[in-house]
Design an enzyme around this catalytic site. Structure first.
Site, short mmCIF file in Angstrom:
data_model
loop_
_atom_site.label_atom_id
_atom_site.label_comp_id
_atom_site.label_asym_id
_atom_site.label_seq_id
_atom_site.Cartn_x
_atom_site.Cartn_y
_atom_site.Cartn_z
N HIS A 188 0.83 -1.21 0.00
CA HIS A 188 0.00 0.00 0.00
C HIS A 188 0.86 1.25 0.00
O HIS A 188 0.53 2.25 -0.61
CB HIS A 188 -0.93 0.00 1.21
CG HIS A 188 -2.06 -0.95 1.04
ND1 HIS A 188 -3.07 -0.73 0.13
CD2 HIS A 188 -2.33 -2.13 1.62
CE1 HIS A 188 -3.91 -1.74 0.19
NE2 HIS A 188 -3.49 -2.61 1.08
N GLU A 431 -11.24 -10.89 -19.15
CA GLU A 431 -10.14 -11.03 -18.19
C GLU A 431 -9.83 -12.49 -17.89
O GLU A 431 -9.07 -12.79 -16.97
CB GLU A 431 -10.40 -10.23 -16.91
CG GLU A 431 -11.70 -10.50 -16.22
CD GLU A 431 -11.90 -9.62 -14.98
OE1 GLU A 431 -10.97 -8.93 -14.54
OE2 GLU A 431 -13.01 -9.66 -14.43
N ASP A 455 -6.14 -9.39 -14.40
CA ASP A 455 -6.54 -10.80 -14.28
C ASP A 455 -6.18 -11.59 -15.52
O ASP A 455 -5.82 -12.76 -15.43
CB ASP A 455 -8.04 -10.90 -13.99
CG ASP A 455 -8.31 -10.71 -12.51
OD1 ASP A 455 -7.62 -11.34 -11.70
OD2 ASP A 455 -9.19 -9.90 -12.17
N CYS A 502 -9.13 -1.73 -19.32
CA CYS A 502 -9.23 -1.04 -18.03
C CYS A 502 -8.25 -1.59 -17.00
O CYS A 502 -8.22 -1.12 -15.86
CB CYS A 502 -10.65 -1.08 -17.50
SG CYS A 502 -11.22 -2.74 -17.11
C1 PEP Z 1 -8.32 -6.36 -14.21
O1 PEP Z 1 -8.37 -7.54 -13.82
O2 PEP Z 1 -7.48 -5.94 -15.02
C2 PEP Z 1 -9.26 -5.36 -13.67
C3 PEP Z 1 -9.35 -4.16 -14.19
O3 PEP Z 1 -10.02 -5.73 -12.60
P1 PEP Z 1 -9.45 -5.82 -11.10
O4 PEP Z 1 -8.05 -5.27 -11.09
O5 PEP Z 1 -10.37 -5.00 -10.26
O6 PEP Z 1 -9.54 -7.27 -10.83
MG MG Z 2 -10.12 -8.18 -12.72
#
Ligand code: PEP
Ligand code: MG
Length: 544
Positions: A188, A431, A455, A502
């Site tokens: 963190h 993902e 992911d 994303c």
């Molecule tokens: C990802 O897996 O890239 C994603 C945007 O979701 P999270 O990081 O929240 O699992």
């Molecule tokens: Mg994810």
């Protein structure tokens, strides 16, 4: 001059003087007491004080680094209330007639050791949190004031490691950079340093700690992960030049506010933002984000001690939609499970939680949770331009089931005369490798794709994203991951749908050109990365 090498966690350069971080740790002696009730009352009073301090730190973090990163301090407040932790302290005072300080220090050591011994790296990291809250409690019992004092000039704060609360509590206007002997890039503290835009190098080793002293000259190169103590003239000159060029580049980025995300040959894309909740919107606006590409709605659940009601969720979604004033807002349905655990979900322990009951699998297994969220989302849709996206998809049948639930909710709202928008886009996250490989079959069923590279990388490379020990095996530019994204982009476009990214890779400007050549239509990044990505997009010529 001595050079130390570690890991840069925020790219920037600083040249200044060392301030060795002085931690006020209350010393703990074992004292025999006669009035356990009075001793327990001291713990209760210290806990109240610690909670007040944590609330103030939470608010400071909220203003400086945003809701998603500030959430750790809410977790700390919850940990202070944890029944097992409190029972351990009170039972020890009762049964062994020892002072509050000794009981708190014992609970700290026992719980931290238990967490450290766990296999799951998420729980291992909780050991640092237990130490952090217990030391705060000890300082409150000793009535110590603020945990650190910095000199008036801006200094390079050097330490063994910094707890998240210590990082946020430091007066940012007096910190030139962070340099620590330990810590991992996913801690963190590292994330906070990045969000505070402060150059930081971690993992410099214990020799670094032994070799530094207050007032020494020091150069920190957050790009290279290098630190120079008592630097020679050439190093100072080289890094001064690098720092000035870097600062100039960053101020030039500010000039991009209001400009388009357009390539030299005229291809426009969207650069949107990832947020954890309504409180992150000021950061989005400050950095000129064009919309929200990922609202991680699970933070509403993580912050609550029980399921957030339909009304509570409706207010949060409406708030974000209204604040974005008609710009696109994509809200992802809850992604609880794996590293994001919430007690009141009562999820079973699993051998491999990242591959277990997580995200959409919870929603499809427990429809009452899913329907409440969908109702809140559909109701909020009239307040802006809403897209809803579903995480962890692997098959067509999951999408059919999801669409079935959406139809049920719409029919319910129709019967009740409750309005909802008729142009809500419904999309899925790509993902899992499965979703990418069959993206040609999935694309006709949805309005858009958004690639979760965090992911997708984890599942493609079989590398647990929470495990720092395998960092060297994680090639974030692995061709397999890039080809899966390309495959999904082709499937989306062949079916007239749009595709965004994303995950963290969306902000990796060394890949921006490749993504644009694949035809990626939207990149959704953390708010401080928007202008950097815009700058990159504007330098690319796809006609070449
Ligand atoms: C990802 O897996 O890239 C994603 C945007 O979701 P999270 O990081 O929240 O699992
Ligand atoms: Mg994810």
């Amino acid at each position: 001059m001595i050079k130390y090498t570690g890991k840069g966690v925020y790219g920037a350069v600083a040249i200044g003087k060392v301030s060795v971080f002085k931690r006020q740790t209350a010393s703990v002696e074992k004292v025999r007491i006669t009035d356990p009730e009075a001793e327990k009352a001291r713990v209760t009073a210290a806990k109240e004080k610690a909670t007040e301090q944590l609330q103030a730190i939470y608010e400071k973090a909220l203003a400086e680094v945003g809701e998603e990163e500030a959430a750790i301090f809410e977790v700390h407040m919850m940990m202070l209330e944890d029944e097992d932790y409190n029972d351990a302290i009170n039972d020890m005072i009762d049964s062994e007639l020892v002072n509050a300080e000794f009981a708190v220090a014992s609970a700290r050591d026992t719980f931290a050791a238990q967490f450290s011994a766990m296999d799951d790296s998420y729980f291992q990291a909780r050991a640092a949190d237990i130490k952090d809250i217990s030391d705060r409690l000890l300082n409150c019992l000793a009535d110590n004031g603020a945990s650190s004092e910095l000199a008036d000039d801006k200094m390079v704060v050097c330490s063994d490691d910094l707890a998240p609360s210590e990082t946020v509590s430091l007066d940012k206007s007096k910190v030139l950079a962070f340099a620590t002997a330990y810590g991992s890039s996913n801690s963190h503290t590292a994330i906070l340093a990045r969000n505070m835009n402060i150059p930081a190098v971690i993992g410099l080793g214990k020799e670094f700690l032994e070799g530094i002293a207050d007032g020494q000259q020091i150069c920190v190169d957050g790009y290279m992960g290098e630190v120079f103590v008592n630097p020679d003239e050439d190093t100072v000159a080289r890094l001064t030049k690098k720092r000035d060029e870097d600062l100039e580049k960053k101020s030039r980025l500010k000039e991009l506010i209001g400009k388009d995300n357009v390539t030299i040959d005229g291809t426009k894309i969207n650069v949107f933002c990832n947020i954890g909740g309504p409180k992150d919107i000021p950061l989005v606006n400050e950095n000129d984000g064009g919309g929200i590409g990922l609202f991680r709605s699970e933070f509403l659940y993580l912050e609550n001690s029980d399921f957030p009601s339909e009304e509570q969720q409706f207010e949060a979604y409406k708030n974000v939609l209204e604040s974005m004033k008609g710009k696109k807002v994509i809200i992802r349905t809850l992604d609880i499970g794996a590293d994001k655990k919430v007690d009141y979900f009562n999820l079973d322990d699993e051998e491999n939680p990242a591959m277990g009951i997580r995200a959409i699998r919870i929603c499809l297994t427990r429809p009452e949770i899913f329907k409440t969220q969908l109702r809140a989302l559909f109701r909020a849709s009239v307040y802006g331009d809403l897209g809803i996206m579903f995480p962890m998809i692997t098959s067509e049948s999951e999408i059919s089931e999801i669409m079935g639930f959406c139809d049920i909710i719409k029919a319910e709202l129709d019967t009740q005369g409750i309005p909802y928008a008729d142009n809500i886009e419904l999309g899925i996250m790509i993902e899992t490798p499965a979703a990418a490989v069959i993206s040609d079959k999935l694309a006709p069923m949805v309005d858009f794709f958004s690639v979760g590279t965090n992911d997708l990388t984890q599942y493609t490379l079989a590398c647990d994203r929470q495990n720092p020990k395998i960092e060297r095996f994680v090639d974030t530019h692995h061709e397999a991951v890039l080809r899966l994204i390309e495959m999904a982009a082709k499937a989306a476009h062949d079916n007239g749908k749009w595709i965004g990214i994303c995950g963290e890779l969306g902000a990796d400007t060394s890949l921006t050109e490749r993504f644009l050549r694949m035809g990626i239509d939207e990149l959704s990044v953390s708010p401080p990365s928007v202008l950097k990505v815009r700058d990159k997009v504007r330098s690319i010529d796809l006609s070449k």
